[in-house]
Scaffold this motif. Structure first.
Motif, mmCIF file in Angstrom:
data_model
loop_
_atom_site.group_PDB
_atom_site.id
_atom_site.type_symbol
_atom_site.label_atom_id
_atom_site.label_comp_id
_atom_site.label_asym_id
_atom_site.label_seq_id
_atom_site.Cartn_x
_atom_site.Cartn_y
_atom_site.Cartn_z
ATOM 1 N N THR B 79 3.820 -11.882 -5.900
ATOM 2 C CA THR B 79 4.059 -11.698 -4.468
ATOM 3 C C THR B 79 4.672 -12.974 -3.884
ATOM 4 N N LYS B 80 4.322 -14.117 -4.449
ATOM 5 C CA LYS B 80 4.951 -15.364 -4.002
ATOM 6 C C LYS B 80 6.452 -15.319 -4.319
ATOM 7 N N ALA B 81 6.767 -14.863 -5.528
ATOM 8 C CA ALA B 81 8.185 -14.750 -5.904
ATOM 9 C C ALA B 81 8.900 -13.783 -4.968
ATOM 10 N N ALA B 82 8.224 -12.691 -4.641
ATOM 11 C CA ALA B 82 8.844 -11.694 -3.763
ATOM 12 C C ALA B 82 9.152 -12.310 -2.403
ATOM 13 N N ILE B 83 8.126 -12.896 -1.791
ATOM 14 C CA ILE B 83 8.274 -13.438 -0.442
ATOM 15 C C ILE B 83 9.370 -14.503 -0.377
ATOM 16 N N GLU B 84 9.412 -15.359 -1.376
ATOM 17 C CA GLU B 84 10.413 -16.435 -1.344
ATOM 18 C C GLU B 84 11.819 -15.917 -1.624
ATOM 19 N N ASN B 85 11.891 -14.687 -2.125
ATOM 20 C CA ASN B 85 13.204 -14.114 -2.402
ATOM 21 C C ASN B 85 13.546 -12.951 -1.482
ATOM 22 N N GLY B 86 12.840 -12.874 -0.359
ATOM 23 C CA GLY B 86 13.216 -11.912 0.679
ATOM 24 C C GLY B 86 12.694 -10.506 0.478
ATOM 25 N N ILE B 87 11.782 -10.328 -0.476
ATOM 26 C CA ILE B 87 11.231 -8.991 -0.741
ATOM 27 C C ILE B 87 9.863 -8.922 -0.073
ATOM 28 N N THR B 88 9.738 -8.031 0.911
ATOM 29 C CA THR B 88 8.475 -7.988 1.654
ATOM 30 C C THR B 88 7.582 -6.838 1.211
ATOM 31 N N SER B 89 8.158 -5.884 0.449
ATOM 32 C CA SER B 89 7.341 -4.780 -0.063
ATOM 33 C C SER B 89 7.687 -4.509 -1.517
ATOM 34 N N LEU B 90 6.635 -4.216 -2.287
ATOM 35 C CA LEU B 90 6.803 -3.960 -3.716
ATOM 36 C C LEU B 90 6.132 -2.644 -4.076
ATOM 37 N N CYS B 91 6.876 -1.745 -4.721
ATOM 38 C CA CYS B 91 6.265 -0.523 -5.231
ATOM 39 C C CYS B 91 5.992 -0.739 -6.709
ATOM 40 N N ILE B 92 4.732 -0.565 -7.098
ATOM 41 C CA ILE B 92 4.389 -0.930 -8.480
ATOM 42 C C ILE B 92 4.018 0.302 -9.302
ATOM 43 N N PRO B 93 4.679 0.446 -10.444
ATOM 44 C CA PRO B 93 4.442 1.618 -11.293
ATOM 45 C C PRO B 93 3.038 1.599 -11.880
ATOM 46 N N HIS B 414 14.017 -17.830 5.720
ATOM 47 C CA HIS B 414 12.718 -17.448 6.309
ATOM 48 C C HIS B 414 12.352 -16.044 5.862
ATOM 49 N N THR B 415 11.068 -15.831 5.649
ATOM 50 C CA THR B 415 10.575 -14.466 5.444
ATOM 51 C C THR B 415 9.451 -14.235 6.448
ATOM 52 N N LEU B 416 9.558 -13.119 7.168
ATOM 53 C CA LEU B 416 8.516 -12.767 8.129
ATOM 54 C C LEU B 416 7.882 -11.454 7.718
ATOM 55 N N VAL B 417 6.556 -11.421 7.729
ATOM 56 C CA VAL B 417 5.852 -10.165 7.498
ATOM 57 C C VAL B 417 4.996 -9.897 8.728
ATOM 58 N N ALA B 418 5.172 -8.721 9.286
ATOM 59 C CA ALA B 418 4.467 -8.343 10.531
ATOM 60 C C ALA B 418 4.579 -9.462 11.566
ATOM 61 N N GLY B 419 5.776 -9.980 11.708
ATOM 62 C CA GLY B 419 6.048 -10.968 12.750
ATOM 63 C C GLY B 419 5.607 -12.381 12.440
ATOM 64 N N ASN B 420 4.918 -12.583 11.319
ATOM 65 C CA ASN B 420 4.483 -13.939 10.958
ATOM 66 C C ASN B 420 5.428 -14.536 9.925
ATOM 67 N N ILE B 421 5.715 -15.836 10.132
ATOM 68 C CA ILE B 421 6.549 -16.507 9.145
ATOM 69 C C ILE B 421 5.684 -16.802 7.920
ATOM 70 N N VAL B 422 5.970 -16.114 6.816
ATOM 71 C CA VAL B 422 5.152 -16.326 5.612
ATOM 72 C C VAL B 422 5.874 -17.212 4.610
ATOM 73 N N TYR B 423 7.165 -17.423 4.831
ATOM 74 C CA TYR B 423 7.895 -18.346 3.958
ATOM 75 C C TYR B 423 9.014 -18.987 4.753
ATOM 76 N N LYS B 424 9.169 -20.280 4.555
ATOM 77 C CA LYS B 424 10.250 -21.012 5.198
ATOM 78 C C LYS B 424 10.791 -21.975 4.143
ATOM 79 N N ALA B 425 12.097 -21.852 3.865
ATOM 80 C CA ALA B 425 12.685 -22.715 2.838
ATOM 81 C C ALA B 425 12.669 -24.154 3.303
ATOM 82 N N ARG B 426 12.451 -25.058 2.358
ATOM 83 C CA ARG B 426 12.429 -26.466 2.730
ATOM 84 C C ARG B 426 13.847 -26.998 2.862
#
Lengths: 326, 426
Positions: B79-93, B414-426
């Motif tokens: 999920t860390k990889a997802a958030i830092e790469n702009g993916i906010t939702s993951l469907c998992i098999p 930046h990645t925002l989930v439900a309006g919160n900044i959950v990732y900000k690139a340095r």
């Protein structure tokens, strides 16, 4: 084209021997010429030269082999190498040790050269990518990919009888799909400018886009044998019947078996080859196998000189010039 | 919490537009587009000048290896990889260990995501059959009530066509989506490369196109029979694209995705047995790749996914046929998508729709839209940033990438989930 340069060093010399594909004509001729110089050694009473003296060669066979392994061992002995032979299927890998761990453990014993047969296509490249610098890998057959020393001993046998490749028609008959020998032979024959390479097989034993290998494809044995100078028969594995690739050995022999009668379709001086072990009465009739045109047993003895040649070229010595007497 | 994103180029996948628009967020939702609602007061402002503002990406097929294979990855790492790469939702098999065939596993996944996750939404896809065994139906209704968004048997075969027909009937009867990755396992056999000139030359056991299309033809017939809404995952061949196109034209309730690496790589990339190029379905021919791109362009292929399969180093450190298949794809999903835009496959907003609007519509998820009252899962992308792909800098625990050394443009600031900044690139 893939980059096979892993086989050659910066000066274009062999450092591994993994596949015929990626080599050049000059190297193939160097192997054949070097093998010539060793053929005389094998005819001598004392059959040893000191080219690999002080070097250790490990023969790693993950698949059963009689002929290839014993000719490699003889070649190593005649080059004065120290030899370690392992049947790995009965050893550590089944206890869960990874391939790389096996390799690295042996490397720790100061092995200079590995001769490896493994059931996975690409395994020889894999090992060559992971050995330490200065350690060499010789492919003794990787899956269905290549078996380059077999192809070179076949080329040696052909040259012994036919000299010039550029006027030859060569037919390879049988299970092309599963054959690492066929793939290596096709690359070698094409690199040596053979006039025509034919493969002859039922469609179930031909891979997709076979023509892309640089061959003409025949699904009829009689047509394919017409006017050829060399016939190479491939072994038909019994398990092909189970996989629904063929109906029966009988029907295969009827359509694709080499009989005296069919041999007449080839040139009168055509030679018959087989990488062994042959199934008499399945792919080849006994009378052809033991007949005048058969060079099958010569292939086996040439196998020793050709393998000596490849190994000596890898340690940087071409033939006997610098090897001295023993 | 209120936030304003100003001066950004807002990508709207529904309107298919990219336009400079200010965004106003409050209480986890988008409350204003262009103009602030009455009495809006931004507690925080992000200046997104020269940057793109997109809905957060939805990856409709990503394996997080959790529960069951911590040596490969886990919910925290992925999920860390997802958030830092702009993916906010993951469907998992459902092919976790144990499989997602019971409510406890669903709860475990949600619990772990709450405890250790990095704020990405994780949506489990339930097993179509018990234990993925292919014989008995799973408790689909209970699984759906517990949050399974769809049902699939992953890559594991069903016992027979009757089980498949009944599973589709049952899922369809409760209005659940069925996800099928079409594979005929007899034709797949022990294959590891596309049946063509490359496999022939390398002596690799080959996988014919029919390993996909024979299964797909049957699957489409069962959709026609049952009417079950069905999504086909990770198509790889030209003939599959054509079959889906025709089935859609007949009005069947079908959607499809393909893994983004299939739009770039072909069997020629196997080179000298590069095990990072080993995937199931296999990398196919240039012809197939071009047909997949056409399918993306004309809408036959609705979604793109990473088909993320992170591996530990040892899984790939083997001769090609013995290596484990799959690509670690979270770190390259967005840059590859942007590259498709550069290469003219589709304009930006239309491609982004395949990672936002389309998967949320098909899977029935929140997000993926740029509109008032939509959930504020958003990402900001610097389109000019240039970088070179290197597995060593992957956020994902899996470093198995075939894109090492590729030139990419665009990275998430930046990645925002439900309006919160959950990732900000340095």
């Amino acid at each position: 084209m893939p980059n096979n340069s892993i086989q050659l060093d910066d000066n274009g010399k062999l450092q591994h021997f993994l596949s015929i594909e990626g080599l050049n004509q000059a190297i193939l001729y160097e192997i054949l010429d070097t093998a010539d110089s060793f053929t005389s050694v094998t005819d001598r009473t004392i059959k040893k030269v000191p080219i690999l003296r002080g070097k250790t060669v490990a023969n790693l066979f993950f698949e059963a082999s009689t002929r290839t392994r014993s000719t490699f061992e003889l070649a190593e002995q005649r080059l004065s190498a120290d030899i370690l032979s392992l049947n790995v299927d009965t050893s550590a890998t089944i206890k869960g040790e990874s391939l790389l761990d096996t390799l690295q453990n042996l490397e720790a014993m100061q092995i200079d050269m590995f001769v490896i047969r493994h059931q996975d296509s690409g395994s020889a490249h894999f090992f060559a990518q992971h050995v330490r610098p200065g350690v060499s890998v010789l492919n003794a057959g990787d899956g269905q990919h290549e078996h380059p020393t077999q192809a070179m001993l076949d080329m040696y046998t052909i040259r012994h009888h036919k000299q010039d490749f550029s006027s030859l028609r060569v037919a390879i008959v049988g299970d092309i799909l599963h054959s690492r020998v066929a793939r290596s032979q096709i690359h070698a024959l094409n690199l040596l400018n053979t006039a025509e390479v034919r493969v002859i097989a039922p469609r179930t034993l031909l891979p997709m886009d076979t023509e892309s290998l640089g061959v003409s494809v025949y699904e009829n044995l009689e047509q394919g044998l017409e006017g050829v100078d060399v016939i190479i028969m491939l072994r038909l594995q019994k398990e092909r019947m189970r996989g629904a690739l063929l109906p029966s050995e009988k029907e295969y022999f009827r359509k694709f078996g080499l009989s005296q009668e069919r041999l007449q379709l080839a040139k009168p001086d055509a030679i018959v080859m087989h990488p062994g072990p042959a199934n008499r009465g399945v792919e080849i009739e006994s009378s052809v196998m033991d007949g005048d045109q058969s060079v099958i047993l010569q292939q086996v003895s040439f196998g020793i000189s050709v393998r000596m040649a490849v190994m000596s070229m890898i340690v940087g010595q071409s033939g006997l010039q610098s090897g001295g007497d023993a | 919490m209120s936030l304003q994103i100003k001066n950004g180029q807002v990508v709207n996948p529904l309107e298919m537009t990219v336009a400079k628009t200010d965004l106003f967020l409050q209480d986890g939702k988008i409350v204003g587009l262009g103009s602030a609602p009455k009495n809006f007061k931004a507690e925080q402002t992000i200046d997104a000048a020269d940057q793109w503002v997109l809905p957060g990406l939805i990856d409709c097929q990503a394996r997080l290896r959790d529960p069951g294979e911590p040596e490969k990855a886990n919910i925290e790492s992925e999920t860390k990889a997802a958030i830092e790469n702009g993916i906010t939702s993951l469907c998992i098999p459902p092919d976790t260990q144990p499989p997602i065939d019971n409510s406890a596993t669903v709860e475990l996944i949600h619990h772990r995501n709450e405890m250790f996750g990095h704020q990405a939404q994780v949506y489990p896809i339930g097993a179509l059959t018990r234990g993925l065994g292919g014989e008995q139906l799973s408790n689909m209704a209970s699984l759906r009530d517990n949050g399974c968004i769809a049902f699939s048997n992953a890559k594991i075969p069903l016992a027979n066509n009757l089980v498949q027909r009944r599973a589709m009937d049952y899922a369809g009867g409760q209005q659940s989506l069925v996800i099928i990755q079409p594979i005929d396992h007899d034709l797949l056999a022990n294959g590891c490369a596309h049946e063509g000139a490359v496999a022939t030359r390398l002596g690799l056991p080959a996988i014919p196109e029919a390993a996909e299309t024979a299964a797909l033809a049957k699957d489409i017939e069962l959709v026609a029979q049952t009417g079950a809404r069905t999504h086909f995952g990770q198509l790889s061949s030209a003939r599959s694209v054509d079959m889906v196109r025709r089935a859609k034209a007949k009005g069947l309730p079908i959607t499809a995705d393909c893994a983004i690496h299939q739009l770039f790589l072909t069997d020629h990339d196997i080179g000298n047995f590069d095990s990072n190029m080993f995937t199931i379905p296999p990398l196919r021919s240039q012809y197939d790749r071009d047909a997949l791109r056409e399918g993306v362009a004309d809408g036959t292929i609705d979604c793109l996914c990473s088909d993320h399969q992170p591996h530990e180093v040892d899984a790939k450190l083997k001769p090609f046929p013995s290596a484990e298949p799959g690509i670690s794809g979270l770190d390259t999903l967005l840059p590859l998508t942007l590259r498709l835009v550069e290469e003219g496959v589709l304009p930006l907003a239309e491609l982004i729709a395949k990672l936002t609007l389309n998967p949320t519509t098909i899977m029935g998820l929140p997000g993926g839209r740029m509109g008032i009252d939509e959930v504020a899962d958003l990402i900001i992308v610097d389109p000019e940033s240039h970088w070179i792909c290197s597995a060593s800098s992957f956020v994902s625990k899996g470093k198995n990438t075939p894109f090492e050394g590729w030139d990419f443009h665009g990275s998430v600031t930046h990645t925002l989930v439900a309006g919160n900044i959950v990732y900000k690139a340095r």
